[in-house]
Design a protein around this motif. Structure first.
Motif, PDB file in Angstrom:
ATOM      1  N   LEU A 105       0.747  -1.286   0.098  1.00 57.36           N
ATOM      2  CA  LEU A 105      -0.040   0.020   0.184  1.00 57.36           C
ATOM      3  C   LEU A 105       0.994   1.304   0.079  1.00 57.36           C
ATOM      4  CD1 LEU A 105      -2.933  -0.940   2.393  1.00 57.36           C
ATOM      5  CD2 LEU A 105      -3.314  -0.502  -0.089  1.00 57.36           C
ATOM      6  N   VAL A 106       1.999   1.343   0.856  1.00 60.68           N
ATOM      7  CA  VAL A 106       2.854   2.223   0.751  1.00 60.68           C
ATOM      8  C   VAL A 106       3.506   2.648  -0.595  1.00 60.68           C
ATOM      9  CG1 VAL A 106       5.134   3.202   1.525  1.00 60.68           C
ATOM     10  CG2 VAL A 106       3.446   2.309   3.436  1.00 60.68           C
ATOM     11  N   ALA A 107       3.810   1.467  -1.225  1.00 64.46           N
ATOM     12  CA  ALA A 107       4.447   1.740  -2.617  1.00 64.46           C
ATOM     13  C   ALA A 107       3.189   2.038  -3.680  1.00 64.46           C
ATOM     14  CB  ALA A 107       4.973   0.057  -3.220  1.00 64.46           C
ATOM     15  N   LEU A 108       2.130   1.668  -3.476  1.00 63.28           N
ATOM     16  CA  LEU A 108       1.129   1.879  -4.239  1.00 63.28           C
ATOM     17  C   LEU A 108       0.697   3.560  -4.165  1.00 63.28           C
ATOM     18  CD1 LEU A 108      -0.896   1.306  -6.367  1.00 63.28           C
ATOM     19  CD2 LEU A 108      -2.850   0.568  -4.325  1.00 63.28           C
ATOM     20  N   ARG A 109       0.555   3.970  -2.793  1.00 63.69           N
ATOM     21  CA  ARG A 109       0.539   5.289  -2.736  1.00 63.69           C
ATOM     22  C   ARG A 109       1.578   6.297  -3.143  1.00 63.69           C
ATOM     23  NH1 ARG A 109      -0.637   9.974  -2.699  1.00 63.69           N
ATOM     24  NH2 ARG A 109      -1.004  11.187  -1.244  1.00 63.69           N
ATOM     25  N   GLY A 110       2.839   6.028  -3.321  1.00 67.66           N
ATOM     26  CA  GLY A 110       3.885   6.468  -3.913  1.00 67.66           C
ATOM     27  C   GLY A 110       3.706   6.625  -5.516  1.00 67.66           C
ATOM     28  N   ARG A 111       2.875   5.818  -6.095  1.00 64.51           N
ATOM     29  CA  ARG A 111       2.696   6.142  -7.585  1.00 64.51           C
ATOM     30  C   ARG A 111       2.037   7.297  -7.844  1.00 64.51           C
ATOM     31  NH1 ARG A 111       5.292   3.041 -10.670  1.00 64.51           N
ATOM     32  NH2 ARG A 111       3.604   2.971 -12.013  1.00 64.51           N
ATOM     33  N   CYS A 112       1.274   7.981  -6.913  1.00 70.26           N
ATOM     34  CA  CYS A 112       0.602   9.187  -7.374  1.00 70.26           C
ATOM     35  C   CYS A 112       0.804  10.677  -6.703  1.00 70.26           C
ATOM     36  CB  CYS A 112      -0.826   8.874  -7.376  1.00 70.26           C
ATOM     37  SG  CYS A 112      -1.918   9.988  -8.072  1.00 70.26           S
ATOM     38  N   GLY A 113       1.213  11.504  -7.382  1.00 67.71           N
ATOM     39  CA  GLY A 113       1.394  12.750  -6.648  1.00 67.71           C
ATOM     40  C   GLY A 113      -0.113  13.427  -6.348  1.00 67.71           C
ATOM     41  N   ASN A 115      -3.145  16.590  -6.665  1.00 68.61           N
ATOM     42  CA  ASN A 115      -3.650  17.464  -7.842  1.00 68.61           C
ATOM     43  C   ASN A 115      -3.721  16.929  -9.228  1.00 68.61           C
ATOM     44  OD1 ASN A 115      -4.002  19.250  -5.635  1.00 68.61           O
ATOM     45  ND2 ASN A 115      -1.926  20.198  -6.081  1.00 68.61           N
ATOM     46  N   HIS A 116      -4.097  15.753  -9.390  1.00 70.59           N
ATOM     47  CA  HIS A 116      -4.183  15.126 -10.550  1.00 70.59           C
ATOM     48  C   HIS A 116      -5.730  14.990 -10.595  1.00 70.59           C
ATOM     49  CE1 HIS A 116       0.028  14.861 -11.491  1.00 70.59           C
ATOM     50  NE2 HIS A 116       0.148  14.218 -10.247  1.00 70.59           N
ATOM     51  N   THR A 117      -5.985  14.538 -12.098  1.00 69.50           N
ATOM     52  CA  THR A 117      -7.394  13.924 -12.150  1.00 69.50           C
ATOM     53  C   THR A 117      -7.260  12.319 -12.103  1.00 69.50           C
ATOM     54  OG1 THR A 117      -7.129  13.682 -14.515  1.00 69.50           O
ATOM     55  CG2 THR A 117      -7.902  15.653 -13.751  1.00 69.50           C
ATOM     56  N   ALA A 118      -8.451  11.750 -12.063  1.00 69.12           N
ATOM     57  CA  ALA A 118      -8.392  10.275 -12.013  1.00 69.12           C
ATOM     58  C   ALA A 118      -7.770   9.717 -13.081  1.00 69.12           C
ATOM     59  CB  ALA A 118      -9.898   9.787 -11.975  1.00 69.12           C
ATOM     60  N   ARG A 119      -7.992  10.390 -14.149  1.00 64.49           N
ATOM     61  CA  ARG A 119      -7.081   9.656 -15.502  1.00 64.49           C
ATOM     62  C   ARG A 119      -5.705   9.785 -15.459  1.00 64.49           C
ATOM     63  NH1 ARG A 119     -10.371  11.870 -19.434  1.00 64.49           N
ATOM     64  NH2 ARG A 119      -9.929  13.909 -18.909  1.00 64.49           N
ATOM     65  N   GLU A 120      -5.096  10.693 -14.688  1.00 67.35           N
ATOM     66  CA  GLU A 120      -3.891  10.917 -14.526  1.00 67.35           C
ATOM     67  C   GLU A 120      -3.253  10.266 -13.145  1.00 67.35           C
ATOM     68  OE1 GLU A 120      -4.033  15.012 -14.056  1.00 67.35           O
ATOM     69  OE2 GLU A 120      -3.187  15.121 -16.375  1.00 67.35           O
ATOM     70  N   CYS A 121      -4.216   9.640 -12.438  1.00 66.29           N
ATOM     71  CA  CYS A 121      -3.774   8.979 -11.104  1.00 66.29           C
ATOM     72  C   CYS A 121      -2.834   7.809 -11.152  1.00 66.29           C
ATOM     73  CB  CYS A 121      -4.956   8.514 -10.306  1.00 66.29           C
ATOM     74  SG  CYS A 121      -4.661   7.845  -8.598  1.00 66.29           S
TER      75      CYS A 121
END
Length: 139
Positions: A105-113, A115-121
């Motif tokens: 889950l920590v690694a997954l959380r690190g995949r996204c910054g 202020n993005h849209t769901a399309r860019e998540c």
């Protein structure tokens, strides 16, 4: 005391009490003339013991084994120690599994910054990609 009073006194749901009776963990109580169950202090003590064992996440089969030891205090306690060691092993396995889950889950959380849209998540992209992998390759 009636089943509701027993449940309230021990913090055990009425249906759970009935289930414990059905599977033999709790002896059937005496019945009043009107058919109501009449529990006594021994039922409350045994139910409190069961509840404590369940709070330690012990399977019902192991709780039954421990209750057998309570009923036969002359028995060797080596089996009790083994039973607790087995439970400790199960708990340690679950802890290791939970730590691995936390790491994923920590690694997954690190995949996204932010202020993005769901399309860019990056999280969603990773989840979608992982759902298309064969079972053996998922981590």
């Amino acid at each position: 005391m009636r089943i509701g009073e027993l449940g309230q006194a021990t913090g055990v749901d009425i249906e759970t009490i009935r289930h414990y009776e059905k599977i033999g963990l709790l002896s059937p109580p005496a019945r009043e003339a009107n058919g109501y169950r009449n529990y006594d202090a021994a039922h409350m003590e045994r139910l409190a013991f069961i509840r404590h064992c369940r709070a330690l996440d012990m399977p019902l089969a192991e709780v039954k084994r421990l209750l057998d030891f309570v009923a036969h205090p002359e028995a060797d306690c080596g089996d009790i120690n083994r039973l607790i060691e087995e439970q400790l092993g199960r708990v340690r396995e679950r802890l290791n599994s939970m730590l691995a889950l936390e790491k994923q889950l920590v690694a997954l959380r690190g995949r996204c910054g932010e202020n993005h849209t769901a399309r860019e998540c990056g999280i969603l992209h990773e989840l979608v990609a992982a759902s298309h992998e064969p079972e053996g390759r998922k981590s």
